[in-house]
Design an enzyme around this catalytic site. Structure first.
Site, short mmCIF file in Angstrom:
data_model
loop_
_atom_site.label_atom_id
_atom_site.label_comp_id
_atom_site.label_asym_id
_atom_site.label_seq_id
_atom_site.Cartn_x
_atom_site.Cartn_y
_atom_site.Cartn_z
N GLY A 16 76.14 -17.14 99.67
CA GLY A 16 75.83 -16.00 99.28
C GLY A 16 75.76 -14.70 100.45
O GLY A 16 75.02 -13.89 100.26
N ASN A 18 78.03 -12.96 101.38
CA ASN A 18 78.69 -11.45 100.86
C ASN A 18 77.88 -10.76 99.86
O ASN A 18 77.71 -9.64 100.03
CB ASN A 18 80.13 -11.89 100.29
CG ASN A 18 81.15 -12.08 101.30
OD1 ASN A 18 81.46 -10.86 102.06
ND2 ASN A 18 81.64 -13.21 101.31
N MET A 94 83.40 -20.84 93.09
CA MET A 94 84.33 -21.57 93.19
C MET A 94 84.66 -22.09 91.73
O MET A 94 84.69 -23.22 91.43
CB MET A 94 83.65 -22.69 94.03
CG MET A 94 83.52 -22.37 95.33
SD MET A 94 84.78 -21.69 96.37
CE MET A 94 85.68 -23.17 96.51
N LEU A 97 88.78 -19.10 86.25
CA LEU A 97 88.46 -18.71 85.05
C LEU A 97 89.64 -18.44 84.11
O LEU A 97 90.94 -18.52 84.38
CB LEU A 97 87.79 -17.48 85.29
CG LEU A 97 86.60 -17.40 86.18
CD1 LEU A 97 86.38 -15.89 86.66
CD2 LEU A 97 85.57 -17.84 85.02
N ASN A 111 87.73 -9.86 93.77
CA ASN A 111 87.19 -11.18 94.51
C ASN A 111 87.75 -10.86 95.81
O ASN A 111 88.64 -10.07 96.19
CB ASN A 111 88.19 -12.23 93.90
CG ASN A 111 88.10 -13.71 94.76
OD1 ASN A 111 86.83 -14.30 94.97
ND2 ASN A 111 89.19 -14.30 95.17
N HIS A 113 89.05 -12.85 99.44
CA HIS A 113 89.48 -14.22 99.78
C HIS A 113 89.75 -14.00 101.48
O HIS A 113 90.32 -13.08 102.04
CB HIS A 113 90.98 -14.65 99.25
CG HIS A 113 91.51 -15.73 99.77
ND1 HIS A 113 91.19 -17.03 99.41
CD2 HIS A 113 92.44 -15.84 100.60
CE1 HIS A 113 91.86 -17.93 99.89
NE2 HIS A 113 92.73 -17.22 100.59
C1 GRF Z 1 83.94 -16.38 101.73
O1 GRF Z 1 84.55 -16.50 102.83
C2 GRF Z 1 84.90 -15.58 100.62
O2 GRF Z 1 85.89 -15.03 101.25
C3 GRF Z 1 85.13 -16.81 99.93
O3 GRF Z 1 84.04 -17.72 99.73
C4 GRF Z 1 83.36 -17.60 100.86
C5 GRF Z 1 81.81 -17.03 100.42
O4 GRF Z 1 81.13 -16.79 101.42
N1 GRF Z 1 85.83 -16.62 98.70
P1 GRF Z 1 79.49 -16.49 101.20
O5 GRF Z 1 78.93 -17.44 99.94
O6 GRF Z 1 79.44 -15.02 100.58
O7 GRF Z 1 78.63 -16.79 102.18
#
Ligand code: GRF
Length: 200
Positions: A16, A18, A94, A97, A111, A113
């Site tokens: 988490g 992000n 992960m 959907l 999302n 990526h």
């Molecule tokens: C990120 O690298 C994002 O791009 C991908 O999953 C990762 C999540 O990282 N979809 P975090 O859980 O936010 O640290």
């Protein structure tokens, strides 16, 4: 007339980081919205702790093997509807959907990526970027459609892959890019998209 503050739901599966960047951006008023829910499909996701520390409601919805993608997505939609999100943010979620779910949230489901899409969809992006000796990599924020890592691109940010990069060092620099780009995009969507500001 004063508009209601838009509500954001953030869906996570892991650490988490992000999510933390989004929480920080709400707290420092970069994002003029509230996070009404953090939901994880993984009960031990560290992101749930981050949400609790920030007094954000949390939910856990685990998908067991016997549950179909369609039933899982239906249950997820029912939970989300209780929190009335204007924007649903996937941040390391992960779980693929269903089409029905994606359709129901069309235009307000995004999302992030860790590659320059459409290149390097899927997992292990940094390993593959380094193996292919790419000169550049980066991150992409996109609307979600029913195909994984497809959907209209909203914003990208790129960096140079260094000759000495390992998957770990590249990932660390990509994460730093993500933590800037995702809050910026969310702030813009919240401020500019009339659909997200239509609740009077
Ligand atoms: C990120 O690298 C994002 O791009 C991908 O999953 C990762 C999540 O990282 N979809 P975090 O859980 O936010 O640290």
């Amino acid at each position: 007339m004063l508009k209601a503050r838009p509500k954001i739901a953030v869906l996570i599966s892991g650490r988490g980081s992000n999510l933390q960047a989004i929480i920080d951006a709400v707290q420092n008023k970069q994002i003029p919205a509230d996070i009404s829910l953090v939901l994880s499909n993984n009960p031990t996701a560290y992101g749930l702790e981050r949400a609790k520390l920030a007094n954000i409601p949390t939910e856990v919805l685990v998908k067991d093997k016997a549950t179909t993608r369609e039933h899982y997505s239906q249950a997820l939609q029912e939970i989300l509807s209780r929190y009335e999100p204007d924007l649903v943010v996937l941040a390391g979620f992960m779980q693929v959907l269903s089409q029905q779910f994606v359709h129901a949230f069309q235009g307000k489901l995004i999302n992030i990526h860790p590659s320059l899409l459409p290149a390097y969809k899927g997992l292990n992006t940094h390993e593959r970027v380094i193996a292919a000796k790419e000169r550049f990599s980066g991150v992409t924020v996109h609307y979600v459609t029913s195909e994984v890592d497809e959907g209209p691109i909203i914003a990208q940010s790129q960096l140079e892959v260094l000759p000495e990069d390992t998957p770990e060092t590249l990932e660390a620099r990509i994460h730093a890019l993500e933590h800037t780009l995702y809050p910026e995009v969310i702030a813009k969507l919240v401020m500019n998209n009339p659909r997200l500001l239509s609740k009077e």
